[in-house]
Motif scaffolding. Structure first.
Motif, PDB file in Angstrom:
ATOM      1  N   ASP A 131       0.810  -1.217   0.000  1.00  0.00           N
ATOM      2  CA  ASP A 131       0.000   0.000   0.000  1.00  0.00           C
ATOM      3  C   ASP A 131       0.845   1.269   0.000  1.00  0.00           C
ATOM      4  O   ASP A 131       0.356   2.353   0.302  1.00  0.00           O
ATOM      5  CB  ASP A 131      -0.926   0.011   1.212  1.00  0.00           C
ATOM      6  N   GLU A 266      -2.460   5.258 -13.184  1.00  0.00           N
ATOM      7  CA  GLU A 266      -3.069   4.016 -12.694  1.00  0.00           C
ATOM      8  C   GLU A 266      -3.220   2.975 -13.794  1.00  0.00           C
ATOM      9  O   GLU A 266      -3.467   1.800 -13.499  1.00  0.00           O
ATOM     10  CB  GLU A 266      -4.435   4.327 -12.063  1.00  0.00           C
ATOM     11  N   ASP A 303      -2.526  -1.148  -8.858  1.00  0.00           N
ATOM     12  CA  ASP A 303      -3.453  -2.278  -8.776  1.00  0.00           C
ATOM     13  C   ASP A 303      -2.992  -3.317  -9.792  1.00  0.00           C
ATOM     14  O   ASP A 303      -3.135  -3.137 -11.003  1.00  0.00           O
ATOM     15  CB  ASP A 303      -4.877  -1.804  -9.091  1.00  0.00           C
ATOM     16  N   GLN A 306      -5.841  -5.987 -12.275  1.00  0.00           N
ATOM     17  CA  GLN A 306      -6.772  -5.586 -13.322  1.00  0.00           C
ATOM     18  C   GLN A 306      -6.757  -6.621 -14.453  1.00  0.00           C
ATOM     19  O   GLN A 306      -5.693  -7.010 -14.936  1.00  0.00           O
ATOM     20  CB  GLN A 306      -6.376  -4.218 -13.887  1.00  0.00           C
TER      21      GLN A 306
END
Length: 548
Positions: A131, A266, A303, A306
């Motif tokens: 994180d 992202e 992330d 995906q």
């Protein structure tokens, strides 16, 4: 430096005394500016040498100079090193783009320690907590690691500097620094040709990106999997004719399989995943990713989960070959008298299946320039006809002309092979298997076609043949004898000129000395044809050259 400044003040004091009317004697020299500069140079010592000099006295009195000295500066020569036989060891400078993790020791008892094995270099070591925000450039490098990349060919520039800084923090990726972006893209292409893995090259924006164009076009024509990454000016400056701004996505649109302009940090993980999937699936080819500099600098928590969403592309990927079509091909083989296998670069990943098919059927094999090595080249093997076409062997072209069945696997019926299309294999029924639907019927209309990967198609054919071999009773010995006669009648030859060494002879000697095991790389031209003709390639990916 304190000592140096102290000596300067002492010398100025001496000069001030001399300037008050005292005549300098032989033992009391006048310190000119030239002498002062010489002294300053001599006292500019390294820190290790300075440590051996005794600290100066705090007095500013005139120093006692020797009464007779041929050199007035002899007192201020470099200090005597007290240990002349013990030189200060200098550790050689080692530059690396990655930090090698050190093995750690864990004590188990008071007398026993266990040394941990060094980590596997192929396994990426996490540099960030899951994180923890990190720069887009670090996300890009980690995404490359997750795709199994261990080598990149990157030439730095202003718009890609963040990527290079991130590469230095990777423990698994090695950067091979070219001397020009075009050298980097061709090196990545050669890496892909030799290994079968996607090659990765990195360049900056503007001229750095446009220097990749020739390599990308070559990779597309020869179906080489590659991922090219380019830096770009910040998003707010795109379209303003900024310094070294080039719309590389538009420039390379027709010479890449696909390309991306990253506008959201992202999206980097999914774009890299899709790029490698596109480069290696279906008919391989190059994919370009253009990343603005501000996206590289932006912080994000990536992330990694995906999913790939390429619905249209996935629906067009070739399916497994139909059993009906495979049975039809086997029937055509059993009915033929003079079949010939015509194989190209599409068979590089199915060499074992091809050899098994030849073993089961006894059909002679000829290959294109890009297909050399898929079946071993040999002058003694009756099944090996070597290369066909404009620069091919007489017996290979004879076989295609007289054949009644042409099995074209992983080829595109190039003009250097076919010549006049109407006359090429005019007596033969043609079976064409290729992974790219655009190649089916583009130059030569086949009688039976399968749009799919050659490897599963050959596996299916071999399975059917193994089950029906006794029933089929294939025998092409008369056809092979006819071709052997042509081999003996029209072997590959060349002219000699006295004591001069012909290039063809040099290549034959190289083949003998290396036992046909060397990896051969060429440019494009006459030397390329000589190397294709006179070196006998035994396995795929041993012949690295351009078919463009």
């Amino acid at each position: 430096m304190k000592y140096l400044n102290h000596r300067k003040r002492e010398i100025k004091n001496i000069n001030r005394i001399n300037s008050c009317g005292q005549e300098p004697t032989s033992s009391q020299p006048h310190w000119s500016n030239q002498n002062l500069c010489t002294l300053e140079r001599r006292l500019s010592l390294t820190s290790s040498t300075m440590a051996t000099i005794a600290p100066p006295s705090s007095s500013f009195s005139k120093p006692s100079l020797p009464t007779k000295s041929p050199n007035p500066l002899s007192r201020y020569a470099l200090p005597y090193f007290p240990y002349p036989n013990k030189h200060t060891p200098f550790r050689p400078l080692h530059i690396s783009n990655s930090l090698t993790p050190k093995a750690t020791t864990t004590p188990v008892t008071a007398t026993t320690t266990i040394t941990a094995a060094p980590p596997d270099p192929a396994t990426p070591i996490p540099r960030f907590a899951p994180d923890e925000p990190r720069k887009g450039a670090d996300v890009l490098v980690e995404a490359l690691e997750r795709q199994g990349v261990t080598t990149v060919f990157a030439y730095p520039g202003g718009a890609s500097m963040e990527i290079h800084q991130a590469l230095t923090r990777s423990t698994t990726i090695r950067n091979v620094l070219p001397r020009h972006e075009q050298g980097g893209v061709f090196a990545a292409e050669g890496y892909a040709r030799a290994s079968g893995l996607p090659g990765v090259c990195i360049a900056t924006s503007g001229p750095g990106a446009t220097n990749l164009v020739s390599g990308l076009a070559d990779a597309l024509m020869d179906s080489i999997p590659m991922v090219a990454i380019t830096g770009q000016v910040p998003r707010r400056m795109i379209g303003t004719d900024a310094f070294q701004e080039t719309p590389i996505v538009e420039v390379t649109r027709s010479i890449t399989k696909h390309n991306y302009l990253v506008l959201d940090v992202e999206d980097i993980p999914i774009i890299v995943k899709e790029a490698f999937f596109l480069a290696t699936s279906g008919r391989p080819g190059p994919v370009l990713i253009d990343i603005p500099k501000d996206v590289q600098q932006q912080l994000v928590v990536p992330d990694w989960d995906q999913p790939i969403r390429l619905t249209g592309y996935m629906s067009r990927l070739p399916k497994s070959p139909s059993e009906v079509h495979l049975e039809q091909i086997v029937r055509l083989v059993s009915e033929s008298k003079k079949p010939v296998l015509y194989v190209g670069g599409g068979c590089l990943n199915s060499s074992e299946e091809l050899r098994r098919f030849v073993e089961l059927t006894g059909i002679p094999v000829t290959s294109t320039l890009m297909g050399l090595g898929t079946y071993p080249s040999s002058d003694e093997d009756d099944l090996s006809l070597q290369m066909l076409g404009m620069h091919g062997t007489v017996y290979a072209n004879y076989a295609v002309d007289k054949a009644d069945l042409l099995l074209a696997f992983g080829v595109r019926f190039d003009d250097r092979v076919t010549g006049k299309l109407e006359a090429f294999a005019s007596r033969a029924k043609i079976v064409h298997i290729d992974i790219d639907s655009a190649e089916i019927g583009k130059n030569k209309q086949p009688h039976v076609s399968i749009c799919g990967d050659v490897k599963p198609a050959l596996q299916g054919l071999n399975r059917i043949l193994e089950g029906k071999l006794e029933k089929l009773k294939l025998d092409f010995s008369a056809w092979r004898a006819e071709l052997k006669e042509q081999k003996l009648k029209f072997p590959l030859g060349y002219k000699t000129f006295g004591e001069a060494i012909p290039p063809q002879y040099a290549i034959q000697v190289l083949d003998e000395l290396t036992e046909g095991k060397a990896i051969i790389s060429t440019g494009v031209g006459q030397h390329q044809m000589w190397a294709a003709q006179h070196y006998k390639y035994l396995r795929p990916r041993q012949w690295l050259t351009s078919g463009v």
